[in-house]
Design an enzyme around this catalytic site. Sequence first.
Site, mmCIF file in Angstrom:
data_model
loop_
_atom_site.group_PDB
_atom_site.id
_atom_site.type_symbol
_atom_site.label_atom_id
_atom_site.label_comp_id
_atom_site.label_asym_id
_atom_site.label_seq_id
_atom_site.Cartn_x
_atom_site.Cartn_y
_atom_site.Cartn_z
ATOM 1 N N ASN A 56 29.742 -46.734 42.035
ATOM 2 C CA ASN A 56 29.730 -47.035 43.476
ATOM 3 C C ASN A 56 28.419 -47.661 43.953
ATOM 4 O OD1 ASN A 56 32.145 -45.742 43.294
ATOM 5 N ND2 ASN A 56 31.568 -43.926 44.464
ATOM 6 N N ASN A 60 36.556 -48.658 46.669
ATOM 7 C CA ASN A 60 37.320 -48.451 45.429
ATOM 8 C C ASN A 60 37.709 -49.737 44.708
ATOM 9 O OD1 ASN A 60 37.081 -45.939 46.651
ATOM 10 N ND2 ASN A 60 38.992 -45.190 45.808
ATOM 11 N N GLY A 112 50.237 -31.031 40.214
ATOM 12 C CA GLY A 112 49.564 -32.227 39.733
ATOM 13 C C GLY A 112 48.220 -31.940 39.101
ATOM 14 N N ALA A 148 35.274 -35.585 41.354
ATOM 15 C CA ALA A 148 35.927 -35.035 40.162
ATOM 16 C C ALA A 148 36.293 -36.189 39.241
ATOM 17 C CB ALA A 148 37.178 -34.261 40.562
ATOM 18 N N ARG A 197 52.142 -32.872 28.368
ATOM 19 C CA ARG A 197 50.832 -32.501 28.916
ATOM 20 C C ARG A 197 50.810 -31.023 29.303
ATOM 21 N NH1 ARG A 197 48.837 -36.028 33.810
ATOM 22 N NH2 ARG A 197 50.728 -35.103 34.663
ATOM 23 N N GLY A 216 45.803 -33.768 38.020
ATOM 24 C CA GLY A 216 44.868 -34.890 38.009
ATOM 25 C C GLY A 216 43.446 -34.354 38.170
ATOM 26 N N GLY A 274 43.245 -31.874 41.105
ATOM 27 C CA GLY A 274 44.103 -30.730 40.786
ATOM 28 C C GLY A 274 43.469 -29.840 39.732
ATOM 29 N N ASN A 327 37.228 -45.767 51.442
ATOM 30 C CA ASN A 327 37.890 -46.134 50.184
ATOM 31 C C ASN A 327 38.259 -47.614 50.153
ATOM 32 O OD1 ASN A 327 39.514 -42.920 50.031
ATOM 33 N ND2 ASN A 327 37.766 -43.596 48.849
ATOM 34 N N LYS A 387 38.099 -41.579 55.777
ATOM 35 C CA LYS A 387 38.011 -41.680 54.319
ATOM 36 C C LYS A 387 38.721 -42.936 53.830
ATOM 37 C CE LYS A 387 38.081 -39.391 49.975
ATOM 38 N NZ LYS A 387 38.975 -38.719 49.046
#
Length: 305
Positions: free
Chosen positions: A203, A193, A3, A126, A31, A5, A8, A189, A185
Amino acid sequence: MVGPGALGCLLAARLHLAGAGPALLDHDPARAALLNRQGIILAEAGGVNPAAVVPVSTDPATVGGADLVLLCVKAPALNSALDAIAPLLPPSSLLLALQNGISHLEILSARKLPCAWALGVSTEGANLQGPGRVRSGGAGLTELGFVQPPTPAADQLLNATVALLNRAGLRAARHPEIIGRLWRKLIINCGINALTVIHDCPNGRLLEIPAARRAMAAAVREAAAVAAASGINLPDDPVALTEAICRQTATNISSMLQDIRQGRATEIMAINGEIVRRAGQLGLATPVNLELLTAAQLHHRSPTR
Ligand code: KPL
């Protein structure tokens, strides 16, 4: 690595720059071809690194010989990624799952995987700016741990993984209670989020919008009640913790808002959706999480799982 992303790509570039020679698996042929031509480009505060030329393949057979598989797909893509790679994993390998939320725990536990698996919880920032282009959003901590007692060989592999990640410039450590860290976490989130999507803001701004701050506290309290009812030991004051994370990541664009802005599926079902689902099973009411789930879904259709 499975992955490409944000996380990743960040991990692939860092591991490549540290000389670990990672290979990347992507389900998307167009991709994968682009990443093979362009490499993975990691921008950090100090500047942009040379493109990391990481081999990218769409064929899971190329992952077959790996000692370590870092599973970096989003929670909704976990089942199909496991379908693709699990038959090819050697029994001696270690699979490290790095999803947000907690729904992957059930999925991994229910599968008869051919190899050992562990969970990772990362607060590494990231931002994916385009295919294979990632900007580091600040150093975090990546905690790793087993859910079930590991074999000595798997235990050693996890220690080697921690050492490898630290060599690659990430802060990584083992944690004996990884499920508690996952819930911690998740609760954070849940509070941040979806609200960043609703208010379309970084944030830190959430703390300056009184209605958002109230909703954050209420969503976090609901999620904490679901965690407590599930037998999870929680941080003393989850609302204060979530607000502190908001301050620490004040300029960060949350992963969910990044997904919305780039037209990608979000992890809303694995975050607020999972709290609502579990609350239903436990007979608890979580109206604020339900409201956040509904409102965030209006911004973009996300998969139901
Ligand atoms: O984990 C995050 C995310 O964006 O998914 C936080 C902690 C909210 C940082 O942005």
